[in-house]
Design an enzyme around this catalytic site. Structure first.
Site, PDB file in Angstrom:
ATOM      1  N   GLU A  60       0.820  -1.295  -0.050  1.00 12.34           N
ATOM      2  CA  GLU A  60       0.066  -0.002   0.082  1.00 12.34           C
ATOM      3  C   GLU A  60       0.801   1.085   0.063  1.00 12.34           C
ATOM      4  O   GLU A  60       0.465   2.326  -0.866  1.00 12.34           O
ATOM      5  CB  GLU A  60      -1.077   0.260   1.016  1.00 12.34           C
ATOM      6  CG  GLU A  60      -2.176  -0.884   1.079  1.00 12.34           C
ATOM      7  CD  GLU A  60      -1.831  -2.298   1.380  1.00 12.34           C
ATOM      8  OE1 GLU A  60      -0.683  -2.642   1.743  1.00 12.34           O
ATOM      9  OE2 GLU A  60      -2.792  -3.329   1.442  1.00 12.34           O
TER      10      GLU A  60
ATOM     11  N   HIS B 236      -9.537  -5.106  10.697  1.00 12.94           N
ATOM     12  CA  HIS B 236     -10.181  -4.754   9.323  1.00 12.94           C
ATOM     13  C   HIS B 236     -11.397  -3.925   9.536  1.00 12.94           C
ATOM     14  O   HIS B 236     -12.494  -3.971   8.535  1.00 12.94           O
ATOM     15  CB  HIS B 236     -10.546  -6.036   8.808  1.00 12.94           C
ATOM     16  CG  HIS B 236      -9.283  -6.703   8.259  1.00 12.94           C
ATOM     17  ND1 HIS B 236      -8.346  -7.094   8.771  1.00 12.94           N
ATOM     18  CD2 HIS B 236      -9.067  -7.344   6.891  1.00 12.94           C
ATOM     19  CE1 HIS B 236      -7.199  -7.815   8.308  1.00 12.94           C
ATOM     20  NE2 HIS B 236      -7.777  -7.827   7.150  1.00 12.94           N
TER      21      HIS B 236
END
Lengths: 324, 391
Positions: free
Chosen positions: A60, A129
């Protein structure tokens, strides 16, 4: 007017913008050949090819930073984060570089990047998450934050975000991806910074963004049926820029405010709005401002407990009744 | 003269013979990776042979200008109190920026870290706009909004000036990505220090650059100290550029004390980027005489005065190049003195200019944050974007 899913609305927005501007490129993990971890980019690779829809490795910081660099030279990258929870490994890029590069260059650089993906809890996946970072992203000058609640808004806001010359971070919701709303076939965009009154009312205002808007609409229905109370639901749609005028106007009418968000309470979006209301609508408030947020702990895994941790309609109704 | 002392000095720091063995081993395993011995000039045509005397003098002049600028900024910081914050000086490393930037073509771009003054002057930014930025003044390259670590000149394809170690390395890949995306034949020179090689963002960038064939040249300016921590205490494995092999990238270690070496290696890597769209890592051995920043304890803490002095005496890139130019009869001692004097005068003028320049008005704190708010915002967007009630 056809009814399509939130997912399809996003997909249509991406396809239309890829079609419209050859500088738009979609980059992210599993966005191309896999068709998207949540199928938001389904079919785009087949239609637009390798150059326009690009599978990134799990890096990322690398690929978002790369997108920022490319945007400085006029590419308009739309970067998918499989979850906004993964933004934290790329935080230097997302906060330092994207937000500050224009400023540090004395206004000589633009950074027209979009970073999008789901930012929600409620999916039984535990703390790592389930983050909702709209509050602290919006704390950073130079960034814009959008949290669409419906398919109509998702499409219109996404198209605007891609055309925007500043970094715009779009926070979606996996629990909304499969839900349907009416979306016109003809092209439209929705400007950032314009709230939407999702339901008109006169007795109390429920202020929300993202999926909390849907929760608030359900709460408004219950209040009307069980208490005969007419609640107004204000959907912020974008957090920064923020449509302060719409919020204040509603409170001037109803004199009562409940702020609903799926984020944790401390320094949340609700805190900003409560500050706004005490400053700009002090004389119009007939009761303390109520805030309904996620229960203030890391997101819990156990499904029944997580369902309680995230605000549901009953908690919103209870908060409203406390100040009516 | 330099080359003789070079191997000795490098052995002190780096145990060179070990590298040669390691690279030789990998030669047998991987055919796709170019393996170059440390400290030897790149193979291929000598890019320096075609330099005219005037071009050589200009390279020398730019190096001297950087040094005089840095010396003047140090004076402004320590003696005059005109510069605040951090000040990372480029003194000792001038050959790296000047040599590499001198090879830039029209679609080549530059991005670097926080020790960015040398690159700024090398790409043609003026001493005045750079010094004024250090002073935080409105006439600075970023109007006083960036500071020492954040110089920018996109009109000269210079994209900063980045303060977080390694944070610019994905951006460098992105500039290269954009060149490729737009079908332009160019490359991006992305500089980093030896401390940045241990940042994750750098490794993610290397993987992307090699995986996607991006025309980027990562230039590690190895001055051997990441702040106060020596390479030996911070980085496993050596040379640092050899990590390229894990990403199937070309790499080379270069003696940066001579600008010809820098140019020769950069020429190969930049052509590889432009013509084959392949990335490279160059590790250029260099040295900084001053601390990590001006506030650093330097020789009182983590290295000896003798070590610094040895570099100054034997490997100073300006002295080394001067000797070459004298031998080549391209430069005389009088020329060198004149260049130094002019550079010193220019640096002093830039300090005067900076000192006489105003700060931005307070209202300007809120400009340059968003493109939108700088550009007729009412017609484009709505809503509030700045949130102070008292400003």
């Amino acid at each position: 007017m056809p009814s399509i899913t939130y997912r399809k609305a996003l997909n249509d927005a991406l396809a239309e913008e890829l079609e419209r501007d050859e500088n738009v490129v979609i980059i992210g993990e599993e966005v191309a050949e896999y068709n998207g971890a949540y199928k938001v980019t389904e079919g785009l690779h087949a239609r637009f090819g390798d150059k326009r829809v690009v599978d990134a490795p799990i890096s990322e910081a690398g690929f978002i930073g790369m997108g920022i660099g490319a945007s400085m030279l006029g590419v308009r990258p739309v970067m998918e984060l499989m979850f906004w929870s993964f933004a934290y490994v790329a935080f230097d890029q997302i906060i330092n570089n994207a937000a500050s590069v224009r400023y540090m260059a004395g206004g000589t650089i633009n950074c027209p990047i979009v970073i999008r993906g789901p930012a929600n809890g409620g999916t039984n996946v535990g703390a790592t998450h389930s983050h909702t970072p709209e509050n602290f992203i919006a704390n950073t000058p130079g960034l814009k934050v959008v949290c669409p609640a419906t398919a109509y808004d998702a499409k219109g806001l996404m198209k605007t975000a891609i055309r925007d010359n500043d970094p715009v971070y779009v926070m979606e919701n996996t629990l909304l991806y499969g839900q349907k709303w009416e979306v016109p076939e003809e092209e439209y965009t929705i400007p950032l910074g314009v709230a939407d009154i999702k339901k008109e009312g006169s007795d109390i205002t429920l202020i929300a963004h993202g999926r909390a808007v849907i929760t608030s609409l359900e709460a408004a229905r219950i209040l009307e049926e069980e208490d005969g109370i007419k609640a107004e639901v204000v959907d912020l749609r974008s957090i920064r820029p923020l449509d302060e005028a719409a919020i204040v106007k509603s409170i001037q009418k109803t004199n009562r405010a409940v702020i609903v968000e799926e984020n944790k309470p401390f320094c949340g979006v609700g805190a900003q709005i409560a500050s706004l209301l005490q400053y700009q609508a002090f004389d119009y408030l007939d009761a303390p401002i109520e805030r309904v947020s996620a229960i203030d702990a890391p997101q819990i895994y156990a499904k029944p407990l997580e369902d309680f941790q995230i605000p549901d309609a009953s908690r919103v109704v209870a908060a409203a009744r406390r100040i009516l | 003269m330099t080359y003789r002392s070079f191997s000795f000095v490098l052995n002190v720091f780096l145990n060179l013979s070990a590298y040669t063995v390691t690279t030789a081993k990998s030669t047998n395993k991987k055919k796709t990776v170019a393996r170059k011995k440390t400290g030897k000039a790149s193979s291929g045509p000598d890019i320096n042979a075609s330099l005219s005397p005037e071009e050589k003098r200009e390279l020398y002049r730019t190096m001297v200008r950087i040094r005089r600028f840095e010396e003047r900024s140090l004076k402004s910081y320590t003696q005059e109190g005109k510069i605040g914050g951090f000040l990372h000086l480029y003194i000792g490393q001038e050959s790296v920026a000047v040599g590499s930037v001198s090879l830039m073509e029209e679609n080549d771009h530059v991005i670097t870290a926080y020790r960015d003054h040398g690159h700024a002057l090398a790409v043609g930014m003026t001493m005045k706009e750079c010094m004024a930025e250090l002073y935080g003044r409105a006439t600075g390259c970023s109007k006083g909004k960036g500071g020492s670590m954040h110089f920018f000149a996109p009109d000269k394809r210079y994209w900063g000036g980045h303060g977080i170690v390694g944070g610019q390395t994905p951006l460098g890949a992105g500039l290269a990505y954009a060149l490729k995306y737009k079908g332009l034949k160019g490359c991006c020179l992305c500089y980093l220090g030896d401390g940045a090689v241990n940042q994750g963002a750098y490794h993610e960038s290397l993987n992307l650059a090699a995986l996607w064939n991006l025309p980027v040249v990562y230039i590690i300016e190895n001055n051997h100290y990441s702040m106060g921590t020596s390479q030996k205490r911070s980085s496993a494995g050596a040379p640092l550029a050899k990590r390229a092999e894990g990403y199937d990238m070309d790499w080379e270690v270069v003696d940066g004390s001579h600008i010809y070496n820098v140019r020769k290696a950069c020429d190969v890597a930049m052509k590889r980027a432009r013509e084959e769209s392949r990335p490279s890592i160059l590790e250029i051995q260099t040295y900084r005489y001053r601390g990590h920043s001006v506030a650093d304890a330097n020789d009182k803490k983590y290295r000896t005065k003798e070590e610094i002095q040895k570099y100054m005496n034997e490997r100073d890139p300006i002295n080394v190049f001067k000797q070459t130019l004298l031998e080549e009869k391209v430069l005389t001692e009088e020329d060198a003195d004149q260049i130094s004097k002019e550079a010193r005068d220019e640096a002093n003028e830039s300090a005067d200019f900076a000192n006489e320049s105003p700060y931005l008005d307070k209202e300007e704190i809120l400009t340059d944050v968003y493109w939108e708010s700088d550009n007729d915002r009412d017609e484009i967007q709505k809503g509030r974007i700045f949130f102070n009630d008292d400003f």
